[in-house]
Design a protein around this motif. Structure first.
Motif, PDB file in Angstrom:
ATOM      1  N   PRO A 148       0.796  -1.231   0.000  1.00  0.00           N
ATOM      2  CA  PRO A 148       0.000   0.000   0.000  1.00  0.00           C
ATOM      3  C   PRO A 148       0.828   1.281   0.000  1.00  0.00           C
ATOM      4  CG  PRO A 148      -0.053  -1.024   2.165  1.00  0.00           C
ATOM      5  CD  PRO A 148       0.616  -1.996   1.245  1.00  0.00           C
ATOM      6  N   GLU A 149       2.127   1.183   0.329  1.00  0.00           N
ATOM      7  CA  GLU A 149       2.977   2.375   0.263  1.00  0.00           C
ATOM      8  C   GLU A 149       3.360   2.712  -1.180  1.00  0.00           C
ATOM      9  OE1 GLU A 149       5.711   2.139   4.166  1.00  0.00           O
ATOM     10  OE2 GLU A 149       5.570   0.281   3.015  1.00  0.00           O
ATOM     11  N   GLY A 150       3.141   1.774  -2.090  1.00  0.00           N
ATOM     12  CA  GLY A 150       3.383   2.020  -3.499  1.00  0.00           C
ATOM     13  C   GLY A 150       4.757   1.599  -3.971  1.00  0.00           C
ATOM     14  N   THR A 151       5.817   2.103  -3.358  1.00  0.00           N
ATOM     15  CA  THR A 151       7.178   1.769  -3.750  1.00  0.00           C
ATOM     16  C   THR A 151       7.995   1.392  -2.522  1.00  0.00           C
ATOM     17  OG1 THR A 151       7.865   4.084  -3.563  1.00  0.00           O
ATOM     18  CG2 THR A 151       7.122   3.336  -5.733  1.00  0.00           C
ATOM     19  N   ARG A 152       9.194   0.891  -2.761  1.00  0.00           N
ATOM     20  CA  ARG A 152      10.064   0.515  -1.651  1.00  0.00           C
ATOM     21  C   ARG A 152      10.552   1.740  -0.880  1.00  0.00           C
ATOM     22  NH1 ARG A 152      14.834  -2.010  -4.290  1.00  0.00           N
ATOM     23  NH2 ARG A 152      13.925  -1.139  -6.188  1.00  0.00           N
ATOM     24  N   GLY A 153      10.634   1.584   0.430  1.00  0.00           N
ATOM     25  CA  GLY A 153      11.225   2.614   1.262  1.00  0.00           C
ATOM     26  C   GLY A 153      12.615   2.192   1.704  1.00  0.00           C
ATOM     27  N   ASP A 154      13.295   3.062   2.440  1.00  0.00           N
ATOM     28  CA  ASP A 154      14.633   2.720   2.912  1.00  0.00           C
ATOM     29  C   ASP A 154      14.698   2.531   4.420  1.00  0.00           C
ATOM     30  OD1 ASP A 154      14.294   5.311   3.702  1.00  0.00           O
ATOM     31  OD2 ASP A 154      15.858   6.140   2.402  1.00  0.00           O
ATOM     32  N   ARG A 155      13.510   2.508   5.077  1.00  0.00           N
ATOM     33  CA  ARG A 155      13.447   2.243   6.512  1.00  0.00           C
ATOM     34  C   ARG A 155      12.104   1.583   6.817  1.00  0.00           C
ATOM     35  NH1 ARG A 155      14.336   8.204   8.460  1.00  0.00           N
ATOM     36  NH2 ARG A 155      15.800   7.994   6.728  1.00  0.00           N
ATOM     37  N   TYR A 156      11.989   1.020   8.023  1.00  0.00           N
ATOM     38  CA  TYR A 156      10.793   0.244   8.349  1.00  0.00           C
ATOM     39  C   TYR A 156       9.587   1.095   8.739  1.00  0.00           C
ATOM     40  CZ  TYR A 156      13.842  -3.813   8.214  1.00  0.00           C
ATOM     41  OH  TYR A 156      14.712  -4.789   7.800  1.00  0.00           O
ATOM     42  N   GLY A 157       9.791   2.332   9.120  1.00  0.00           N
ATOM     43  CA  GLY A 157       8.660   3.186   9.463  1.00  0.00           C
ATOM     44  C   GLY A 157       7.710   3.337   8.280  1.00  0.00           C
ATOM     45  N   LEU A 158       6.411   3.228   8.537  1.00  0.00           N
ATOM     46  CA  LEU A 158       5.435   3.258   7.453  1.00  0.00           C
ATOM     47  C   LEU A 158       5.322   4.640   6.832  1.00  0.00           C
ATOM     48  CD1 LEU A 158       2.541   1.067   8.897  1.00  0.00           C
ATOM     49  CD2 LEU A 158       4.222   0.437   7.166  1.00  0.00           C
ATOM     50  N   ARG A 159       5.146   4.644   5.520  1.00  0.00           N
ATOM     51  CA  ARG A 159       4.882   5.866   4.769  1.00  0.00           C
ATOM     52  C   ARG A 159       3.400   5.931   4.414  1.00  0.00           C
ATOM     53  NH1 ARG A 159       7.372   4.350   0.258  1.00  0.00           N
ATOM     54  NH2 ARG A 159       7.832   2.320   1.156  1.00  0.00           N
ATOM     55  N   PRO A 160       2.916   7.067   3.902  1.00  0.00           N
ATOM     56  CA  PRO A 160       1.484   7.173   3.579  1.00  0.00           C
ATOM     57  C   PRO A 160       1.035   6.060   2.627  1.00  0.00           C
ATOM     58  CG  PRO A 160       2.504   9.330   3.490  1.00  0.00           C
ATOM     59  CD  PRO A 160       3.628   8.338   3.661  1.00  0.00           C
ATOM     60  N   PHE A 161      -0.181   5.583   2.856  1.00  0.00           N
ATOM     61  CA  PHE A 161      -0.742   4.515   2.035  1.00  0.00           C
ATOM     62  C   PHE A 161      -1.480   5.085   0.819  1.00  0.00           C
ATOM     63  CE2 PHE A 161      -1.365   1.169   5.650  1.00  0.00           C
ATOM     64  CZ  PHE A 161       0.007   1.082   5.772  1.00  0.00           C
ATOM     65  N   LYS A 162      -1.423   4.350  -0.277  1.00  0.00           N
ATOM     66  CA  LYS A 162      -2.289   4.605  -1.423  1.00  0.00           C
ATOM     67  C   LYS A 162      -3.660   4.013  -1.110  1.00  0.00           C
ATOM     68  CE  LYS A 162       1.400   6.002  -3.676  1.00  0.00           C
ATOM     69  NZ  LYS A 162       1.659   7.432  -3.929  1.00  0.00           N
ATOM     70  N   LYS A 163      -4.681   4.548  -1.746  1.00  0.00           N
ATOM     71  CA  LYS A 163      -6.031   4.064  -1.443  1.00  0.00           C
ATOM     72  C   LYS A 163      -6.429   2.832  -2.261  1.00  0.00           C
ATOM     73  CE  LYS A 163      -8.311   7.341  -4.590  1.00  0.00           C
ATOM     74  NZ  LYS A 163      -9.269   8.472  -4.667  1.00  0.00           N
ATOM     75  N   GLY A 164      -5.688   2.569  -3.361  1.00  0.00           N
ATOM     76  CA  GLY A 164      -6.067   1.485  -4.259  1.00  0.00           C
ATOM     77  C   GLY A 164      -6.265   0.134  -3.599  1.00  0.00           C
ATOM     78  N   PRO A 165      -5.335  -0.324  -2.730  1.00  0.00           N
ATOM     79  CA  PRO A 165      -5.511  -1.645  -2.123  1.00  0.00           C
ATOM     80  C   PRO A 165      -6.787  -1.777  -1.302  1.00  0.00           C
ATOM     81  CG  PRO A 165      -3.259  -0.889  -1.859  1.00  0.00           C
ATOM     82  CD  PRO A 165      -4.027   0.263  -2.411  1.00  0.00           C
ATOM     83  N   PHE A 166      -7.223  -0.677  -0.706  1.00  0.00           N
ATOM     84  CA  PHE A 166      -8.409  -0.728   0.141  1.00  0.00           C
ATOM     85  C   PHE A 166      -9.688  -0.635  -0.698  1.00  0.00           C
ATOM     86  CE2 PHE A 166      -4.736   0.960   2.295  1.00  0.00           C
ATOM     87  CZ  PHE A 166      -4.596   0.025   3.308  1.00  0.00           C
ATOM     88  N   VAL A 167      -9.599   0.111  -1.803  1.00  0.00           N
ATOM     89  CA  VAL A 167     -10.691   0.096  -2.777  1.00  0.00           C
ATOM     90  C   VAL A 167     -10.849  -1.313  -3.335  1.00  0.00           C
ATOM     91  CG1 VAL A 167     -11.458   0.962  -5.022  1.00  0.00           C
ATOM     92  CG2 VAL A 167     -10.420   2.537  -3.374  1.00  0.00           C
ATOM     93  N   LEU A 168      -9.710  -1.974  -3.576  1.00  0.00           N
ATOM     94  CA  LEU A 168      -9.723  -3.356  -4.076  1.00  0.00           C
ATOM     95  C   LEU A 168     -10.415  -4.290  -3.088  1.00  0.00           C
ATOM     96  CD1 LEU A 168      -8.742  -5.675  -5.913  1.00  0.00           C
ATOM     97  CD2 LEU A 168      -6.545  -5.568  -4.727  1.00  0.00           C
ATOM     98  N   ALA A 169     -10.066  -4.193  -1.812  1.00  0.00           N
ATOM     99  CA  ALA A 169     -10.661  -5.072  -0.798  1.00  0.00           C
ATOM    100  C   ALA A 169     -12.160  -4.825  -0.669  1.00  0.00           C
ATOM    101  CB  ALA A 169      -9.975  -4.849   0.545  1.00  0.00           C
ATOM    102  N   ILE A 170     -12.553  -3.554  -0.713  1.00  0.00           N
ATOM    103  CA  ILE A 170     -13.982  -3.225  -0.627  1.00  0.00           C
ATOM    104  C   ILE A 170     -14.721  -3.773  -1.843  1.00  0.00           C
ATOM    105  CG2 ILE A 170     -15.658  -1.331  -0.656  1.00  0.00           C
ATOM    106  CD1 ILE A 170     -13.547   0.293   0.962  1.00  0.00           C
ATOM    107  N   GLY A 171     -14.113  -3.571  -3.036  1.00  0.00           N
ATOM    108  CA  GLY A 171     -14.753  -4.048  -4.263  1.00  0.00           C
ATOM    109  C   GLY A 171     -14.891  -5.556  -4.299  1.00  0.00           C
ATOM    110  N   ALA A 172     -13.905  -6.254  -3.728  1.00  0.00           N
ATOM    111  CA  ALA A 172     -13.949  -7.718  -3.725  1.00  0.00           C
ATOM    112  C   ALA A 172     -14.759  -8.264  -2.556  1.00  0.00           C
ATOM    113  CB  ALA A 172     -12.527  -8.280  -3.670  1.00  0.00           C
TER     114      ALA A 172
END
Length: 205
Positions: A148-172
């Motif tokens: 859901p962060e979209g791309t790889r980060g360089d540390r373990y702290g979470l970055r902002p999420f994209k909404k697509g994965p959650f739209v996907l879960a709702i749609g499915a």
């Protein structure tokens, strides 16, 4: 350096062997279903790379996941090693991956044959069309993994999420299962072409 060279060779050989197997299965018309050659090839490709890299995966949780129920797994993403690690640790799933990977020789064609759904993140209309395709596959019984962060980060702290994965879960109409990966930065950090043996912990929440 020797481990990196060995892991790179394993990547090339494994992609050729398992990719060719998947493409052959598609050519002769073997259908995709649980336990099929497509599913086994993905898992074995991931485990082949882990063994070559000297990486041990320790899974925590996930025993209570309902059997035969699809899920949308969402995981943090900090390393290319996340892919073989999750193939080993999670129940069988399909990928939602960035469009750029589709152009990788053999890998892209084999991944598409195995059911990977490629998304062009720069084209919102095409991206949501791909998510609709993914949702239909989930409703048919296939779990998927999304970063859901979209791309790889360089540390373990979470970055902002994209909404697509959650739209996907709702749609499915299926549950979202958070997954935490820790240890892959030490194995193969972003921006460096290197592989170091180690232990990776995968927490299925």
């Amino acid at each position: 350096m020797i481990r990196t060279a060995f892991a790179t060779l394993a990547l090339l050989v494994g992609t050729f062997v398992f990719g060719s197997l998947v493409l052959l299965a598609q050519l002769i018309g073997i259908p995709r279903r649980p336990g099929s050659v497509y599913e086994r090839a993905q898992i074995n490709w991931g485990r082949w790379l882990l063994r070559a890299s000297g990486v041990k995966v320790v899974r925590h949780g996930g025993d209570s996941l309902p059997a035969h129920q699809p899920h949308v797994f969402v995981a943090n993403h900090v390393s290319l090693a996340d892919i073989p690690v999750t193939l080993d640790a999670l129940p069988p799933y399909g990928f939602v991956a960035k469009r750029e990977l589709e152009s990788v020789p053999l890998f892209g064609a084999a991944a598409r044959a195995a059911g990977v759904i490629f998304i062009d993140r720069e084209n919102l209309k095409a991206a949501f069309s791909a998510y609709e395709d993914a949702a239909s596959k989930i409703r048919a019984g296939q779990s998927v993994l999304v970063y859901p962060e979209g791309t790889r980060g360089d540390r373990y702290g979470l970055r902002p999420f994209k909404k697509g994965p959650f739209v996907l879960a709702i749609g499915a109409g299926v549950p979202v299962v958070p997954v935490v990966i820790h240890g892959t930065i030490a194995v193969s950090p972003r921006g460096e072409f290197s592989v170091t043996p180690g232990t990776v912990n995968v927490h299925i929440l």
